[in-house]
Design a protein around this motif. Structure first.
Motif, PDB file in Angstrom:
ATOM      1  N   LEU A  91       0.818  -1.212   0.000  1.00  0.00           N
ATOM      2  CA  LEU A  91       0.000   0.000   0.000  1.00  0.00           C
ATOM      3  C   LEU A  91       0.856   1.268   0.000  1.00  0.00           C
ATOM      4  O   LEU A  91       0.391   2.328  -0.415  1.00  0.00           O
ATOM      5  N   ALA A  92       2.103   1.143   0.458  1.00  0.00           N
ATOM      6  CA  ALA A  92       2.992   2.302   0.426  1.00  0.00           C
ATOM      7  C   ALA A  92       3.550   2.520  -0.977  1.00  0.00           C
ATOM      8  O   ALA A  92       4.063   3.585  -1.282  1.00  0.00           O
ATOM      9  N   SER A  93       3.472   1.496  -1.811  1.00  0.00           N
ATOM     10  CA  SER A  93       3.989   1.621  -3.181  1.00  0.00           C
ATOM     11  C   SER A  93       2.948   2.319  -4.060  1.00  0.00           C
ATOM     12  O   SER A  93       1.788   2.416  -3.693  1.00  0.00           O
ATOM     13  N   PRO A  94       3.381   2.806  -5.223  1.00  0.00           N
ATOM     14  CA  PRO A  94       2.440   3.599  -6.029  1.00  0.00           C
ATOM     15  C   PRO A  94       1.390   2.774  -6.772  1.00  0.00           C
ATOM     16  O   PRO A  94       1.067   3.082  -7.905  1.00  0.00           O
ATOM     17  N   VAL A  95       0.866   1.741  -6.139  1.00  0.00           N
ATOM     18  CA  VAL A  95      -0.203   0.963  -6.755  1.00  0.00           C
ATOM     19  C   VAL A  95      -1.492   1.267  -5.995  1.00  0.00           C
ATOM     20  O   VAL A  95      -1.485   1.272  -4.771  1.00  0.00           O
ATOM     21  N   SER A  96      -2.566   1.525  -6.723  1.00  0.00           N
ATOM     22  CA  SER A  96      -3.805   1.888  -6.033  1.00  0.00           C
ATOM     23  C   SER A  96      -4.380   0.676  -5.308  1.00  0.00           C
ATOM     24  O   SER A  96      -4.101  -0.471  -5.657  1.00  0.00           O
ATOM     25  N   ARG A  97      -5.177   0.955  -4.299  1.00  0.00           N
ATOM     26  CA  ARG A  97      -5.727  -0.154  -3.502  1.00  0.00           C
ATOM     27  C   ARG A  97      -6.669  -1.013  -4.334  1.00  0.00           C
ATOM     28  O   ARG A  97      -6.745  -2.216  -4.155  1.00  0.00           O
ATOM     29  N   SER A 166     -12.679  -7.008   6.568  1.00  0.00           N
ATOM     30  CA  SER A 166     -13.450  -6.367   7.631  1.00  0.00           C
ATOM     31  C   SER A 166     -12.986  -6.722   9.032  1.00  0.00           C
ATOM     32  O   SER A 166     -13.482  -6.154   9.991  1.00  0.00           O
ATOM     33  N   VAL A 167     -12.045  -7.664   9.174  1.00  0.00           N
ATOM     34  CA  VAL A 167     -11.524  -7.964  10.510  1.00  0.00           C
ATOM     35  C   VAL A 167     -10.017  -7.787  10.514  1.00  0.00           C
ATOM     36  O   VAL A 167      -9.391  -7.763   9.465  1.00  0.00           O
ATOM     37  N   ARG A 168      -9.445  -7.656  11.720  1.00  0.00           N
ATOM     38  CA  ARG A 168      -8.009  -7.442  11.785  1.00  0.00           C
ATOM     39  C   ARG A 168      -7.224  -8.734  11.981  1.00  0.00           C
ATOM     40  O   ARG A 168      -6.075  -8.821  11.618  1.00  0.00           O
ATOM     41  N   GLY A 266     -16.514  -5.018  -5.330  1.00  0.00           N
ATOM     42  CA  GLY A 266     -16.737  -3.591  -5.084  1.00  0.00           C
ATOM     43  C   GLY A 266     -16.741  -3.288  -3.594  1.00  0.00           C
ATOM     44  O   GLY A 266     -16.066  -2.361  -3.136  1.00  0.00           O
ATOM     45  N   LEU A 267     -17.454  -4.121  -2.840  1.00  0.00           N
ATOM     46  CA  LEU A 267     -17.548  -3.875  -1.396  1.00  0.00           C
ATOM     47  C   LEU A 267     -16.194  -4.060  -0.712  1.00  0.00           C
ATOM     48  O   LEU A 267     -15.795  -3.261   0.141  1.00  0.00           O
ATOM     49  N   LEU A 272     -11.312  -1.967   1.798  1.00  0.00           N
ATOM     50  CA  LEU A 272      -9.844  -1.885   1.754  1.00  0.00           C
ATOM     51  C   LEU A 272      -9.381  -0.434   1.691  1.00  0.00           C
ATOM     52  O   LEU A 272      -8.375  -0.058   2.283  1.00  0.00           O
ATOM     53  N   LYS A 273     -10.125   0.392   0.975  1.00  0.00           N
ATOM     54  CA  LYS A 273      -9.739   1.797   0.849  1.00  0.00           C
ATOM     55  C   LYS A 273      -9.837   2.524   2.193  1.00  0.00           C
ATOM     56  O   LYS A 273      -9.205   3.550   2.393  1.00  0.00           O
ATOM     57  N   ARG A 274     -10.639   1.992   3.094  1.00  0.00           N
ATOM     58  CA  ARG A 274     -10.803   2.665   4.383  1.00  0.00           C
ATOM     59  C   ARG A 274      -9.908   2.063   5.462  1.00  0.00           C
ATOM     60  O   ARG A 274      -9.873   2.559   6.575  1.00  0.00           O
TER      61      ARG A 274
END
Lengths: 277, 305
Positions: A91-97, A166-168, A266-267, A272-274
């Motif tokens: 996620l730190a790399s320049p690839v979108s989520r 949705s879970v950690r 989509g969901l 993931l974006k959040r």
């Protein structure tokens, strides 16, 4: 696009290295061969192509096994990678989520696709040869089963991402995945059956039940495969019985798993974006 | 010159915890900055903000003028988390190549960073066969690939032996020479071995010090310790002459301000043969760090760590 393919290729490589592909191929093949052996007896009796009988049995097998394999593949995809710290790097790399998730999805679908193709492909060929050839057209049924199984698997892979995002904890995601499987392929059908028995006026059976059946991607998959093969000849209980009352039929039933897969992707992208790793 | 990192009055509040309070920190291109603090001081939180994973509740932060986490910012930042476990089944080379592709770096880079972290011989072995130090170096390799303008390294030297630690600082000095900035976090000053240009110390989410190491040493103004071993039978005379406290029957120990040091030393040398040996110890980096982080009960703490 570059990132998507890189992630997909790495998922496939990991699937090959950790023997996921070979193991799930073997499981599918073993179950399929058992069904082939058991299924050969009635095949001769009702004068149906042996391969067709096997395809009918295998599609029932798929309803249980393919979603399970798919969920086992995907439950770890996000929660596990956060645990191990690798998702932070990606996620730190320049690839979108979104691209990260699509890449994983393509990779996991390919892993499942290879396993299903091997397992069912070999079982189909074995049946075909063991019964001294026969109509080549029956092999098309095997191909159709493989393709629709992959679509069914893709649906549950995408649903597994929702659980994973949705879970950690990976453990919680695993429990959630098993619960989803249990509900979708076991409890759902039992509940429908109960509904059928309980409904007195027949309204449920004629108006609600068919829609509920198609709503479940696993049931929709079974309906399609049962109606695609000559259901009457095999004497399928489901395709023959419910076929007439179905709101949609034929290839349209496969829209159910496809729509489910799209919505689930989509969901899970939305979740993931959040995520704040 | 435009700053690579520009943080202004950044605060981060999690439900009941103030993880960061009013932190302002700049990092210039080619600068190496160490972020110090004990566990929970807010180092990782600051990194997560710089990566755009979380948004600060107050204040502003920019990476080369871009918002953290934006495509432009992610293109120039590389990150090494404190703990990372790469897929065991992949080889070291495959891992580095994977991140090189994600960053859009040329694949020629892969071999050169593997050489830099000394993993060429092990590059085609699976990660599961790697030792802890090798895994740490692999993590560094993926961070170095693509020549990032800003390296964010979370506790990169924990778990490294002194030799590899030295090698590590040579590597990041190399990055800085090529114009890349490095922001790394660490538990204590002693681990840094005075290798970074600047040291910033976080205590409970507040920046309590920010400057070159020498400046921090001046600012702390900790006393210098002088230990004098007297010749046999001369101990009482020495003690009477220079004062301080007596230890182990033959030595005298005293502390003085840095400005006083030379005056006292010349007095000691005036004692001539009565003195057998003199040992002068400037405050250690750990003591300077402790001064700023003010962990009072730290003797007991250090025993448990």
């Amino acid at each position: 696009m570059h990132g998507v393919l890189t992630i997909a290729a790495t998922e496939i490589r990991i699937g090959l290295r950790n023997r996921w592909i070979i193991l799930s191929s073997m499981i599918l093949l073993a179950f399929a061969l058992i069904l082939v052996l058991l299924g050969s007896a009635p095949g001769g009796e009702v004068k149906t192509d042996a391969v067709t009988v096997v395809v009918a049995s295998l599609s029932t097998l798929s309803v249980y096994l393919v979603p399970l394999i798919a969920l086992l593949l995907s439950f770890d995809a996000i929660a596990g990678e956060i645990d191990r710290g690798t998702l932070q790097l990606v996620l730190a790399s320049p690839v979108s989520r979104g691209a990260v998730l699509v890449g994983k999805f393509l990779g996991h679908v390919a892993v499942l696709g290879i396993a299903v193709s091997f397992g069912y492909g070999i079982a189909g060929i074995v049946t075909y040869l063991a019964n001294g050839g026969g109509e080549l057209g029956a092999l098309i049924g095997v191909g159709r089963l493989i393709v629709t199984s992959i679509i069914l698997g893709a649906t549950f892979i995408a649903i597994g991402y929702i659980a994973s995002a949705s879970v950690r904890q990976t453990g919680t995601a695993a429990a959630l995945a098993i619960a989803i499987w249990l509900f979708a392929v076991v409890l759902y059908d039992l509940a429908l059956l109960g509904g059928l028995l309980a409904s007195q006026d027949g309204f449920f059976a004629s108006e609600v039940f068919p829609w509920l059946l198609v709503l479940n991607p696993a049931d929709a998959f079974r309906l399609y495969n049962m109606s695609a093969i000559d259901a009457a000849a095999v004497g399928s209980n489901l395709g023959g019985g419910a076929g007439s009352a179905l709101p949609i039929s034929g290839l349209a039933t496969m829209a159910s798993p496809v729509i489910w897969a799209g919505m689930a992707l989509g969901l899970s992208t939305f979740i993931l974006k959040r995520i704040r790793p | 010159m435009t700053e690579i990192v520009k943080a202004r009055n950044v605060s981060m509040k999690f439900k009941a915890v103030d993880a960061l309070t009013d932190v302002s920190l700049d990092v210039a291109p080619g600068e190496q900055v160490a972020l110090l603090g004990h566990n929970g001081a807010g180092k990782t939180t600051l990194f997560r903000i710089m990566l755009g994973f979380i948004k600060p509740t107050a204040g502003s932060i920019s990476i080369a003028g871009f918002a953290p986490g934006s495509n432009e910012a992610r293109r120039i930042v590389s990150y090494l988390p404190e703990q990372v476990a790469f897929p065991k089944m992949l080889t070291g080379r495959e891992v580095v190549r994977f991140y090189a592709r994600l960053k859009g770096a040329p694949l020629d880079d892969v071999q050169s960073v593997l050489a830099k972290v000394d993993l060429v011989d092990a590059a085609d072995r699976r990660v599961e066969t790697y030792s802890k130090g090798m895994r740490q170096r692999l993590g560094l390799a993926q961070a170095l690939v693509g020549k990032p303008a800003l390296l964010l390294l979370d506790e990169p030297t924990s778990g490294l032996d002194p030799l590899s630690r030295q090698h590590f600082y040579e590597l990041i000095a190399d990055v800085a020479r090529q114009g890349g900035s490095v922001l790394l976090s660490s538990h204590g000053l002693s681990e840094l071995e005075a290798k970074t240009d600047r040291v910033a110390i976080l205590r409970n989410g507040r920046l309590v010090a920010n400057g070159p190491l020498a400046a921090l040493q001046d600012e702390a103004n900790l006393p210098v310790r002088i230990r004098v071993r007297a010749a046999a039978t001369a101990i009482d005379k020495v003690h009477a002459e220079i004062g301080g406290g007596r230890i182990n029957g033959a030595s005298v120990e005293l502390f003085c301000a840095r400005g006083e040091k030379m005056r006292i030393l010349s007095k000691i040398s005036g004692l001539g043969a009565k003195v057998e040996d003199v040992d002068v110890a400037a405050p250690t980096l750990d003591e300077v760090y402790r001064h700023f982080s003010k962990i009072g009960v730290d003797e007991a703490l250090r025993g448990t760590l």
